[in-house]
Design an enzyme around this catalytic site. Structure first.
Site, PDB file in Angstrom:
ATOM      1  N   GLU A  70      -4.938   2.239   4.929  1.00  0.00           N
ATOM      2  CA  GLU A  70      -3.611   1.901   4.236  1.00  0.00           C
ATOM      3  C   GLU A  70      -4.044   0.800   3.088  1.00  0.00           C
ATOM      4  O   GLU A  70      -3.429   0.890   2.144  1.00  0.00           O
ATOM      5  CB  GLU A  70      -2.565   1.300   5.050  1.00  0.00           C
ATOM      6  CG  GLU A  70      -1.496   0.671   4.482  1.00  0.00           C
ATOM      7  CD  GLU A  70      -0.354   0.365   5.486  1.00  0.00           C
ATOM      8  OE1 GLU A  70       0.650  -0.094   5.079  1.00  0.00           O
ATOM      9  OE2 GLU A  70      -0.626  -0.100   6.732  1.00  0.00           O
ATOM     10  N   ASP A  90      -4.317   3.065   9.963  1.00  0.00           N
ATOM     11  CA  ASP A  90      -3.361   2.033   9.889  1.00  0.00           C
ATOM     12  C   ASP A  90      -3.932   0.804  10.621  1.00  0.00           C
ATOM     13  O   ASP A  90      -3.675   0.806  11.668  1.00  0.00           O
ATOM     14  CB  ASP A  90      -2.142   2.505   9.931  1.00  0.00           C
ATOM     15  CG  ASP A  90      -0.866   1.523   9.713  1.00  0.00           C
ATOM     16  OD1 ASP A  90      -1.122   0.466   9.281  1.00  0.00           O
ATOM     17  OD2 ASP A  90       0.146   1.947   9.399  1.00  0.00           O
ATOM     18  N   ILE A  92      -2.867  -2.431  10.804  1.00  0.00           N
ATOM     19  CA  ILE A  92      -1.664  -2.839  11.581  1.00  0.00           C
ATOM     20  C   ILE A  92      -0.458  -2.106  11.319  1.00  0.00           C
ATOM     21  O   ILE A  92       0.388  -2.218  10.014  1.00  0.00           O
ATOM     22  CB  ILE A  92      -1.365  -4.430  11.233  1.00  0.00           C
ATOM     23  CG1 ILE A  92      -2.490  -5.267  11.560  1.00  0.00           C
ATOM     24  CG2 ILE A  92      -0.060  -5.099  11.806  1.00  0.00           C
ATOM     25  CD1 ILE A  92      -2.419  -6.775  11.317  1.00  0.00           C
ATOM     26  N   ASP A  93       0.019  -1.265  12.279  1.00  0.00           N
ATOM     27  CA  ASP A  93       1.240  -0.639  11.988  1.00  0.00           C
ATOM     28  C   ASP A  93       2.439  -1.202  12.611  1.00  0.00           C
ATOM     29  O   ASP A  93       2.502  -1.834  13.762  1.00  0.00           O
ATOM     30  CB  ASP A  93       1.019   0.717  12.501  1.00  0.00           C
ATOM     31  CG  ASP A  93       2.417   1.856  12.304  1.00  0.00           C
ATOM     32  OD1 ASP A  93       3.025   1.401  11.070  1.00  0.00           O
ATOM     33  OD2 ASP A  93       2.584   2.483  13.250  1.00  0.00           O
ATOM     34  N   THR A  95       3.559  -4.394  10.443  1.00  0.00           N
ATOM     35  CA  THR A  95       3.155  -5.794   9.881  1.00  0.00           C
ATOM     36  C   THR A  95       4.106  -6.652   9.873  1.00  0.00           C
ATOM     37  O   THR A  95       4.041  -7.787   9.948  1.00  0.00           O
ATOM     38  CB  THR A  95       2.498  -5.315   8.412  1.00  0.00           C
ATOM     39  OG1 THR A  95       1.229  -4.740   8.280  1.00  0.00           O
ATOM     40  CG2 THR A  95       2.265  -6.834   7.655  1.00  0.00           C
ATOM     41  N   ASP A 220       0.635   6.267   9.025  1.00  0.00           N
ATOM     42  CA  ASP A 220       1.547   5.739  10.066  1.00  0.00           C
ATOM     43  C   ASP A 220       1.462   6.664  11.219  1.00  0.00           C
ATOM     44  O   ASP A 220       1.915   6.569  12.200  1.00  0.00           O
ATOM     45  CB  ASP A 220       2.906   5.651   9.383  1.00  0.00           C
ATOM     46  CG  ASP A 220       3.102   4.606   8.292  1.00  0.00           C
ATOM     47  OD1 ASP A 220       2.665   3.328   8.579  1.00  0.00           O
ATOM     48  OD2 ASP A 220       3.628   4.876   7.321  1.00  0.00           O
TER      49      ASP A 220
END
Length: 284
Positions: A70, A90, A92-93, A95, A220
């Site tokens: 990402e 990802d 940190i899915d 954030t 995601d």
């Protein structure tokens, strides 16, 4: 070849857990926020540190592999899925959840070869839940098998969705029109964890019957898609066709009956330019 992928999966689990430790430390010490496309499209230094940690670690062990991350794509890297072994990350899915210490934050790692998912890892950092799946090998949470709900009546279902970062009036109107349609089926409830990966893992766990969203990115959903499939669920485009993980539209459901009920109620729309990946994205 399968042994190689198992080694890669074991490494993904280990690095996801290490990334989770970094996330938890940052929650205590450093949640400095920046923005990307808008004031509600957030990124933190932790997003960038976690992605760098994963990529550097994988490169040392598997130097010929490629990456779609990402934060790398946001920095101008191509979002190009080829036949080459590719890690889709990802860091940190969720954030916005992380920034507010809302307790659903995931590290998501999907691994694709020949454009086909081979394994998936989603680590819900604050819950300490490690979701994993291997193509043809089932889906698990902390080593326990996952199975989707057997509910076939949408009126007895819980549906998960998200509202994204697109605040274009027309898009917001369609989001709420879809939500109204689904609520009035009626369904028993609508939930939002704030992260696509965890929403999809909830489908795989049998906690909710379906999740849908327009505006998601491949990072995601790349990992959690396999977790849903291996738990017995189905994936579909919001218009009812086959899912294309690059299309930014998805329904993940416990079965086709529930998914098709949602298709009838969802009003689709195209994301705004600011909410769209760079133009070099290749569909497959």
């Amino acid at each position: 070849m399968s042994d190689l992928w198992q080694n890669a999966m074991d490494h993904a689990v280990a690095i996801a857990r290490k990334s989770g430790e970094l996330v938890r430390e940052a929650l205590r010490d450093d949640r400095k926020v920046m923005t990307k496309s808008s004031s509600i499209d957030l990124v933190t230094k932790t997003d960038q540190k976690v992605e760098q940690l994963i990529i550097q670690s994988v490169r040392e062990k598997f130097p010929s592999h490629r990456f779609i991350g990402e934060e790398s794509v946001a920095a101008g890297e191509t979002c190009d899925l080829t036949d080459t072994p590719t890690w889709i990350i990802d860091p940190i899915d969720g954030t916005t959840n992380f920034v507010h210490a809302f307790p659903f934050v995931a590290v998501s790692i999907g691994f694709y070869v020949n454009k086909q998912s081979e394994f998936a890892v989603v680590f819900s950092c604050l819950e300490d839940k490690m979701f994993t799946a291997r193509r043809g090998g089932g889906a698990f949470c902390n080593g326990e098998p996952l199975q989707v709900s057997d509910q076939e009546d949408v009126r007895q279902s819980i549906i998960a969705t998200e509202f994204g970062s697109n605040r274009d009036v027309e898009a917001v109107d369609k989001i709420f029109s879809s939500l109204r349609n689904i609520l009035c089926l009626p369904v028993q409830g609508v939930r939002s964890a704030g992260t696509a990966a965890i929403n999809m893992c909830l489908v795989a766990s049998g906690c909710v019957e379906a999740y849908y969203e327009i505006g998601v990115h491949v990072w995601d959903v790349a990992a959690a898609s396999l977790i849903v499939s291996e738990a017995g669920g189905v994936l579909m485009d919001v218009d009812g066709g086959a899912v294309d993980l690059m299309s930014r539209r998805i329904i993940a459901a416990n079965n086709r009956t529930i998914a098709e009920n949602l298709v009838k109620e969802i009003e689709s729309f195209s994301p705004t330019r600011d909410d769209t990946p760079p133009p070099q994205v290749n569909h497959y």
